[in-house]
Design a protein around this motif. Structure first.
Motif, PDB file in Angstrom:
ATOM      1  N   CYS A   1       8.599   1.591   7.381  1.00  0.00           N
ATOM      2  CA  CYS A   1       7.763   0.301   7.251  1.00  0.00           C
ATOM      3  C   CYS A   1       7.010   0.463   6.176  1.00  0.00           C
ATOM      4  CB  CYS A   1       6.976   0.217   8.667  1.00  0.00           C
ATOM      5  SG  CYS A   1       5.853   1.712   8.762  1.00  0.00           S
ATOM      6  N   ALA A   2       6.489  -0.752   5.558  1.00  0.00           N
ATOM      7  CA  ALA A   2       5.842  -0.804   4.579  1.00  0.00           C
ATOM      8  C   ALA A   2       4.388  -1.550   4.883  1.00  0.00           C
ATOM      9  CB  ALA A   2       6.368  -1.601   3.495  1.00  0.00           C
ATOM     10  N   ALA A   3       3.225  -0.882   4.472  1.00  0.00           N
ATOM     11  CA  ALA A   3       2.011  -1.291   4.948  1.00  0.00           C
ATOM     12  C   ALA A   3       1.774  -2.511   3.590  1.00  0.00           C
ATOM     13  CB  ALA A   3       0.840  -0.409   4.939  1.00  0.00           C
ATOM     14  N   VAL A   4       1.470  -3.625   4.154  1.00  0.00           N
ATOM     15  CA  VAL A   4       1.249  -4.598   3.094  1.00  0.00           C
ATOM     16  C   VAL A   4      -0.033  -5.624   3.583  1.00  0.00           C
ATOM     17  CG1 VAL A   4       3.673  -4.806   2.363  1.00  0.00           C
ATOM     18  CG2 VAL A   4       2.785  -6.447   4.315  1.00  0.00           C
ATOM     19  N   SER A   5      -0.307  -6.500   2.576  1.00  0.00           N
ATOM     20  CA  SER A   5      -1.211  -7.561   2.795  1.00  0.00           C
ATOM     21  C   SER A   5      -0.928  -8.841   2.027  1.00  0.00           C
ATOM     22  CB  SER A   5      -2.777  -6.949   2.854  1.00  0.00           C
ATOM     23  OG  SER A   5      -3.283  -6.801   1.617  1.00  0.00           O
ATOM     24  N   ALA A   6      -1.558  -9.763   2.283  1.00  0.00           N
ATOM     25  CA  ALA A   6      -1.402 -11.129   1.257  1.00  0.00           C
ATOM     26  C   ALA A   6      -1.842 -10.444   0.137  1.00  0.00           C
ATOM     27  CB  ALA A   6      -2.046 -11.879   2.066  1.00  0.00           C
ATOM     28  N   ALA A   7      -1.363 -10.731  -0.920  1.00  0.00           N
ATOM     29  CA  ALA A   7      -1.840 -10.455  -2.524  1.00  0.00           C
ATOM     30  C   ALA A   7      -3.005 -11.636  -2.767  1.00  0.00           C
ATOM     31  CB  ALA A   7      -0.677 -10.791  -3.489  1.00  0.00           C
ATOM     32  N   PRO A   8      -4.131 -11.150  -3.245  1.00  0.00           N
ATOM     33  CA  PRO A   8      -5.262 -12.009  -3.533  1.00  0.00           C
ATOM     34  C   PRO A   8      -4.754 -12.648  -4.646  1.00  0.00           C
ATOM     35  CG  PRO A   8      -5.563  -9.606  -4.428  1.00  0.00           C
ATOM     36  CD  PRO A   8      -4.340  -9.613  -3.485  1.00  0.00           C
ATOM     37  N   PRO A   9      -5.199 -13.970  -4.836  1.00  0.00           N
ATOM     38  CA  PRO A   9      -4.877 -14.695  -5.889  1.00  0.00           C
ATOM     39  C   PRO A   9      -5.236 -14.091  -7.270  1.00  0.00           C
ATOM     40  CG  PRO A   9      -6.828 -15.416  -4.633  1.00  0.00           C
ATOM     41  CD  PRO A   9      -6.367 -14.297  -4.002  1.00  0.00           C
ATOM     42  N   ARG A  10      -6.221 -13.040  -7.378  1.00  0.00           N
ATOM     43  CA  ARG A  10      -6.345 -12.484  -8.525  1.00  0.00           C
ATOM     44  C   ARG A  10      -6.894 -10.998  -8.329  1.00  0.00           C
ATOM     45  NH1 ARG A  10     -11.196 -13.057 -12.011  1.00  0.00           N
ATOM     46  NH2 ARG A  10     -10.755 -11.832 -14.067  1.00  0.00           N
TER      47      ARG A  10
ATOM     48  N   TYR B   1       0.642  -1.232   0.111  1.00  0.00           N
ATOM     49  CA  TYR B   1       0.006  -0.120   0.237  1.00  0.00           C
ATOM     50  C   TYR B   1       0.855   1.205  -0.140  1.00  0.00           C
ATOM     51  CZ  TYR B   1      -3.558  -3.302   1.135  1.00  0.00           C
ATOM     52  OH  TYR B   1      -4.335  -4.368   1.122  1.00  0.00           O
ATOM     53  N   GLY B   2       1.669   1.296   0.766  1.00  0.00           N
ATOM     54  CA  GLY B   2       2.761   2.525   0.921  1.00  0.00           C
ATOM     55  C   GLY B   2       3.861   2.482   2.011  1.00  0.00           C
ATOM     56  N   ILE B   3       4.543   3.381   1.933  1.00  0.00           N
ATOM     57  CA  ILE B   3       5.818   3.125   2.785  1.00  0.00           C
ATOM     58  C   ILE B   3       5.681   4.307   3.704  1.00  0.00           C
ATOM     59  CG2 ILE B   3       8.369   3.363   2.963  1.00  0.00           C
ATOM     60  CD1 ILE B   3       8.093   1.836   0.355  1.00  0.00           C
ATOM     61  N   ALA B   4       5.914   4.210   4.899  1.00  0.00           N
ATOM     62  CA  ALA B   4       6.045   5.323   5.899  1.00  0.00           C
ATOM     63  C   ALA B   4       7.232   5.029   7.029  1.00  0.00           C
ATOM     64  CB  ALA B   4       4.817   5.232   6.751  1.00  0.00           C
ATOM     65  N   PRO B   5       7.434   6.295   7.836  1.00  0.00           N
ATOM     66  CA  PRO B   5       8.677   6.081   8.724  1.00  0.00           C
ATOM     67  C   PRO B   5       7.983   4.806   9.631  1.00  0.00           C
ATOM     68  CG  PRO B   5       7.998   8.396   8.667  1.00  0.00           C
ATOM     69  CD  PRO B   5       6.866   7.758   7.695  1.00  0.00           C
ATOM     70  N   ALA B   6       9.047   4.032  10.330  1.00  0.00           N
ATOM     71  CA  ALA B   6       8.673   3.131  11.390  1.00  0.00           C
ATOM     72  C   ALA B   6       8.158   3.553  12.468  1.00  0.00           C
ATOM     73  CB  ALA B   6      10.114   2.477  11.803  1.00  0.00           C
TER      74      ALA B   6
ATOM     75  N   ARG C   1      -0.776  -5.545   7.462  1.00  0.00           N
ATOM     76  CA  ARG C   1       0.231  -5.513   8.660  1.00  0.00           C
ATOM     77  C   ARG C   1       1.507  -4.677   7.864  1.00  0.00           C
ATOM     78  NH1 ARG C   1       3.610 -10.316   7.177  1.00  0.00           N
ATOM     79  NH2 ARG C   1       2.298 -10.871   5.208  1.00  0.00           N
ATOM     80  N   LEU C   2       2.427  -4.533   9.168  1.00  0.00           N
ATOM     81  CA  LEU C   2       3.558  -3.574   8.677  1.00  0.00           C
ATOM     82  C   LEU C   2       4.744  -4.204   8.583  1.00  0.00           C
ATOM     83  CD1 LEU C   2       2.690  -0.318  11.087  1.00  0.00           C
ATOM     84  CD2 LEU C   2       2.252  -0.707   8.461  1.00  0.00           C
ATOM     85  N   LEU C   3       5.666  -4.233   7.904  1.00  0.00           N
ATOM     86  CA  LEU C   3       7.026  -4.783   7.682  1.00  0.00           C
ATOM     87  C   LEU C   3       7.914  -3.616   8.002  1.00  0.00           C
ATOM     88  CD1 LEU C   3       6.642  -7.057   4.599  1.00  0.00           C
ATOM     89  CD2 LEU C   3       6.296  -7.697   7.051  1.00  0.00           C
ATOM     90  N   THR C   4       8.779  -3.836   8.978  1.00  0.00           N
ATOM     91  CA  THR C   4       9.684  -2.576   9.360  1.00  0.00           C
ATOM     92  C   THR C   4      11.119  -3.045   9.064  1.00  0.00           C
ATOM     93  OG1 THR C   4       8.165  -1.990  11.215  1.00  0.00           O
ATOM     94  CG2 THR C   4      10.471  -1.334  11.228  1.00  0.00           C
ATOM     95  N   GLU C   5      11.538  -2.217   8.567  1.00  0.00           N
ATOM     96  CA  GLU C   5      13.387  -2.499   8.054  1.00  0.00           C
ATOM     97  C   GLU C   5      14.142  -1.084   7.903  1.00  0.00           C
ATOM     98  OE1 GLU C   5      14.852  -5.553   7.593  1.00  0.00           O
ATOM     99  OE2 GLU C   5      16.631  -4.427   7.160  1.00  0.00           O
ATOM    100  N   ALA C   6      15.376  -0.871   8.296  1.00  0.00           N
ATOM    101  CA  ALA C   6      15.919   0.295   8.421  1.00  0.00           C
ATOM    102  C   ALA C   6      15.174   1.812   8.536  1.00  0.00           C
ATOM    103  CB  ALA C   6      16.332   0.292   6.845  1.00  0.00           C
ATOM    104  N   GLY C   7      14.343   1.824   9.521  1.00  0.00           N
ATOM    105  CA  GLY C   7      13.443   2.752  10.113  1.00  0.00           C
ATOM    106  C   GLY C   7      12.609   3.145   9.139  1.00  0.00           C
TER     107      GLY C   7
ATOM    108  N   ILE D   1       4.738   3.758  13.461  1.00  0.00           N
ATOM    109  CA  ILE D   1       3.229   4.147  13.347  1.00  0.00           C
ATOM    110  C   ILE D   1       2.515   2.924  13.607  1.00  0.00           C
ATOM    111  CG2 ILE D   1       3.676   5.735  11.494  1.00  0.00           C
ATOM    112  CD1 ILE D   1       2.655   3.976   9.448  1.00  0.00           C
ATOM    113  N   ARG D   2       1.175   3.283  13.611  1.00  0.00           N
ATOM    114  CA  ARG D   2       0.160   2.242  14.172  1.00  0.00           C
ATOM    115  C   ARG D   2      -0.276   1.421  12.895  1.00  0.00           C
ATOM    116  NH1 ARG D   2      -3.697   5.930  15.117  1.00  0.00           N
ATOM    117  NH2 ARG D   2      -4.785   5.215  13.664  1.00  0.00           N
TER     118      ARG D   2
END
Lengths: 161, 264
Positions: B58-67, B29-34, B50-56, B36-37
């Protein structure tokens, strides 16, 4: 912070989908190592959102309205929003427009096919002259006077999928 | 409403088993500073975000839908997640339908591109995007016909010899004039509004929508900006109908394709 909401149509925070569609689809970041899924149907979606209105029907409607203008005497002709029927008048009155494909379609349809409004229009014209004679559309008073008598219908965002 | 978190990946390679994360595609979805809620809105296809954090960062992601299709509810979900992120601070919004093939690809990208991404976040910090659209209004057309000698002559001719062709020609000429006036008004609008904005980007227009511009505004200037739009709307309401959308995540003010590769 709800300042000019009533004068300019300030869409709610997120806006309607059509207001943000081009941003979501065409702007924003794409990172090369990521994959942008090619979207089937996306062109149709965009075309839906951007109906081009130029058509013979529009032209004929313009011509018809024009033929009702008093071109010999410059004054006292009615202003065009009234002539074009309510949707445009509402748009002008609100000094803004929600532009969804649906509203656009409605507007076009209403502008182009208001046969049933002829009588009401003539009546409105008489009233217009009696009540608010004015010389030029440009000199229309702003604000409340321009509000359509009935509030513009609120477009509920209940469009289907 | 609860979507399965174990969506079958489309493009995940079978090799390179990850210990921490399963090798499946992520919708980004997007990238923000680590720090955040996590957004509470459901993501595309109803998946939890959910958020994946790395190097200060974080990326907001979710499982990609099959289609993945541009369904109304998925477009809105994308927008809603980004709205939630934008409420908390700067965010770099992704375009709809951007996937990272695997979790480690995404984390590597965040790490290797951290400086550039951080710099971009700083560029939109404290700012919002407002999008202004303008559609043609024929409100002044009588005035136009009277003022414009050519139109006036054409109108009088048509009145003397009314037929279908003549009416089409007259109507087309008027439509053209009305559109030209609307475009002129649109240019004036941009000229007035641009000085209030940090940056301005113009988008595609057509015969009906003659203005579509995005403005990057410091949040503090938003009220002033809306006032200016309202003032313009009053001034040109017989030619152009204006609408404002926002505040939005800064879709139009992120570098669409950050250059640095992830170095994989």
């Amino acid at each position: 912070m709800i300042t000019y909401d009533d004068e300019v149509v300030c869409a709610p925070r997120a806006g309607t989908l059509y207001d943000v569609l081009e941003l979501i689809l065409d702007r924003g970041m794409v990172i090369d190592v990521f994959v942008r899924v090619s979207l089937v149907g996306i062109e149709i979606l965009k075309v839906d959102a951007r109906i081009v209105v130029a058509s013979v029907d529009t032209y004929l409607r313009f011509a018809e309205a024009c033929n009702r203008l008093d071109l010999e005497h410059d004054v006292r002709s009615k202003t065009v929003p009234e002539m074009f029927g309510s949707p445009v008048a509402k748009t002008v009155g609100r000094a803004g427009a929600r532009r969804t494909a649906r509203s656009l379609t409605d507007k076009v349809r209403d502008v182009l096919a208001p046969e049933h409004e002829e009588a009401a229009e003539a009546e409105a014209r008489t009233r217009e002259r009696a009540e608010r004679p004015r010389s030029r559309p440009a000199a229309r008073p702003r604000g409340e006077d321009d509000r359509p008598r009935s509030r513009p219908r609120r477009r509920t965002e209940t469009e289907d999928e | 409403m609860t979507a399965p978190t174990t969506t079958a990946p489309e493009s995940a390679p079978e090799s390179a088993p990850e210990s921490a994360a399963a090798p499946k595609a992520l919708y980004v979805y997007g990238i923000a500073p680590a720090g955040i809620r996590t957004p509470r809105s459901r993501g595309v296809d109803g998946a939890p975000v959910r958020l994946l954090t790395e190097a200060g960062l974080c990326a907001a992601v979710s499982a990609a839908p099959p289609r993945l299709r541009p369904r109304r509810r998925d477009l809105l979900a994308h927008q809603a997640v980004l709205d939630e992120l934008a409420e908390q601070g700067p965010v770099l919004p992704m375009r709809f339908a951007v996937l990272s093939p695997r979790t480690d690809t995404l984390l590597t990208q965040l790490r290797s591109d951290a400086a550039h991404l951080t710099q971009q976040l700083d560029g939109v910090r404290g700012c919002v995007e407002l999008n202004v659209k303008g559609t043609v209004v024929p409100g002044h057309f009588a005035d136009l016909v009277r003022r414009d000698d050519r139109l006036r002559t054409l109108a009088l001719q048509t009145r003397r010899r009314p037929d279908y062709e003549a009416n089409v020609r007259l109507g087309e000429a008027i439509a053209l004039g009305v559109r030209r006036e609307a475009r002129r008004a649109a240019r004036e609008v941009v000229d007035r509004l641009a000085p209030l904005a940090v940056r301005t980007v113009q988008g595609a227009t057509d015969d009906e929508q003659v203005l579509s511009a995005s403005f990057l505004l410091r949040s503090a200037d938003e009220a002033r900006f809306r006032e200016a739009v309202a003032e313009r709307a009053r001034a040109c309401g017989d030619r152009l109908a204006l609408s404002v959308t926002g505040p939005l995540p800064c879709y139009s003010f992120v570098d669409p394709r950050p250059a640095s590769p992830a170095g994989r």
